[in-house]
Motif scaffolding. Sequence first.
Motif, PDB file in Angstrom:
ATOM      1  N   GLN A  11      -4.007  13.109   1.429  1.00 16.85           N
ATOM      2  CA  GLN A  11      -3.482  14.446   1.195  1.00 16.85           C
ATOM      3  C   GLN A  11      -2.222  14.677   2.031  1.00 16.85           C
ATOM      4  O   GLN A  11      -1.270  15.263   1.552  1.00 16.85           O
ATOM      5  N   HIS A  12      -2.203  14.186   3.269  1.00  9.45           N
ATOM      6  CA  HIS A  12      -1.032  14.322   4.124  1.00  9.45           C
ATOM      7  C   HIS A  12       0.165  13.617   3.485  1.00  9.45           C
ATOM      8  O   HIS A  12       1.262  14.158   3.451  1.00  9.45           O
ATOM      9  N   SER A  13      -0.047  12.410   2.958  1.00  6.47           N
ATOM     10  CA  SER A  13       1.038  11.666   2.318  1.00  6.47           C
ATOM     11  C   SER A  13       1.557  12.397   1.093  1.00  6.47           C
ATOM     12  O   SER A  13       2.752  12.458   0.857  1.00  6.47           O
ATOM     13  N   GLU A  14       0.638  12.943   0.298  1.00 11.31           N
ATOM     14  CA  GLU A  14       1.052  13.664  -0.897  1.00 11.31           C
ATOM     15  C   GLU A  14       1.882  14.888  -0.531  1.00 11.31           C
ATOM     16  O   GLU A  14       2.874  15.178  -1.183  1.00 11.31           O
ATOM     17  N   GLU A  15       1.483  15.591   0.511  1.00 10.48           N
ATOM     18  CA  GLU A  15       2.250  16.754   0.947  1.00 10.48           C
ATOM     19  C   GLU A  15       3.628  16.352   1.442  1.00 10.48           C
ATOM     20  O   GLU A  15       4.616  17.012   1.161  1.00 10.48           O
ATOM     21  N   ALA A  16       3.701  15.257   2.192  1.00  3.45           N
ATOM     22  CA  ALA A  16       4.983  14.783   2.716  1.00  3.45           C
ATOM     23  C   ALA A  16       5.907  14.361   1.577  1.00  3.45           C
ATOM     24  O   ALA A  16       7.115  14.551   1.645  1.00  3.45           O
ATOM     25  N   VAL A  63      10.194  11.751   6.627  1.00  3.01           N
ATOM     26  CA  VAL A  63       8.928  12.485   6.500  1.00  3.01           C
ATOM     27  C   VAL A  63       7.739  11.695   7.058  1.00  3.01           C
ATOM     28  O   VAL A  63       6.608  12.151   6.980  1.00  3.01           O
ATOM     29  N   GLY A  64       8.010  10.510   7.598  1.00  3.86           N
ATOM     30  CA  GLY A  64       6.969   9.737   8.271  1.00  3.86           C
ATOM     31  C   GLY A  64       6.025   8.981   7.362  1.00  3.86           C
ATOM     32  O   GLY A  64       4.915   8.638   7.764  1.00  3.86           O
ATOM     33  N   TYR A  80       9.817  -3.003   4.940  1.00  4.49           N
ATOM     34  CA  TYR A  80       9.284  -1.642   4.914  1.00  4.49           C
ATOM     35  C   TYR A  80       7.844  -1.657   4.420  1.00  4.49           C
ATOM     36  O   TYR A  80       7.503  -2.432   3.524  1.00  4.49           O
ATOM     37  N   GLN A  81       7.049  -0.789   5.017  1.00  8.60           N
ATOM     38  CA  GLN A  81       5.661  -0.617   4.582  1.00  8.60           C
ATOM     39  C   GLN A  81       5.254   0.827   4.826  1.00  8.60           C
ATOM     40  O   GLN A  81       5.888   1.528   5.615  1.00  8.60           O
ATOM     41  N   LEU A  82       4.201   1.261   4.140  1.00  3.92           N
ATOM     42  CA  LEU A  82       3.706   2.612   4.342  1.00  3.92           C
ATOM     43  C   LEU A  82       3.087   2.706   5.730  1.00  3.92           C
ATOM     44  O   LEU A  82       2.500   1.735   6.220  1.00  3.92           O
ATOM     45  N   THR A  83       3.222   3.854   6.363  1.00  4.29           N
ATOM     46  CA  THR A  83       2.609   4.038   7.669  1.00  4.29           C
ATOM     47  C   THR A  83       1.099   4.080   7.506  1.00  4.29           C
ATOM     48  O   THR A  83       0.591   4.636   6.528  1.00  4.29           O
ATOM     49  N   PRO A  84       0.367   3.475   8.433  1.00  6.05           N
ATOM     50  CA  PRO A  84      -1.095   3.523   8.334  1.00  6.05           C
ATOM     51  C   PRO A  84      -1.599   4.951   8.463  1.00  6.05           C
ATOM     52  O   PRO A  84      -1.025   5.747   9.216  1.00  6.05           O
ATOM     53  N   GLU A  85      -2.648   5.250   7.737  1.00  2.00           N
ATOM     54  CA  GLU A  85      -3.182   6.612   7.760  1.00  2.00           C
ATOM     55  C   GLU A  85      -4.295   6.755   8.767  1.00  2.00           C
ATOM     56  O   GLU A  85      -4.961   5.905   9.137  1.00  2.00           O
TER      57      GLU A  85
END
Length: 85
Positions: A11-16, A63-64, A80-85
């Motif tokens: 949800q945090h990623s979707e908001e960002a 946006v992190g 590049y890679q997605l930040t770990p959640e």
Amino acid sequence: MPTAEESGGEQHSEEALRDCPPSAKLVAKVLEYDGPLTQQELAEQTLLPTRTVRYAVSRLDEVGVVQSRFSFTDARKRVYQLTPE
């Protein structure tokens, strides 16, 4: 349907990503499925111009959502890679 607690990081990623341009959303989705990639690899996977990929990655970094490191095989490139959640 997952509750807010179950999908906390997602949800945090979707908001960002909500205010990011479509190119940044596409880059994020490709990174989600295909793992760490260079800008050139992202351009090939997304069929976007390298300049657009560069802009998308910088917005995702702001946006992190994405993080980068130097490539082990070529120190001139960044991976590049997605930040770990």
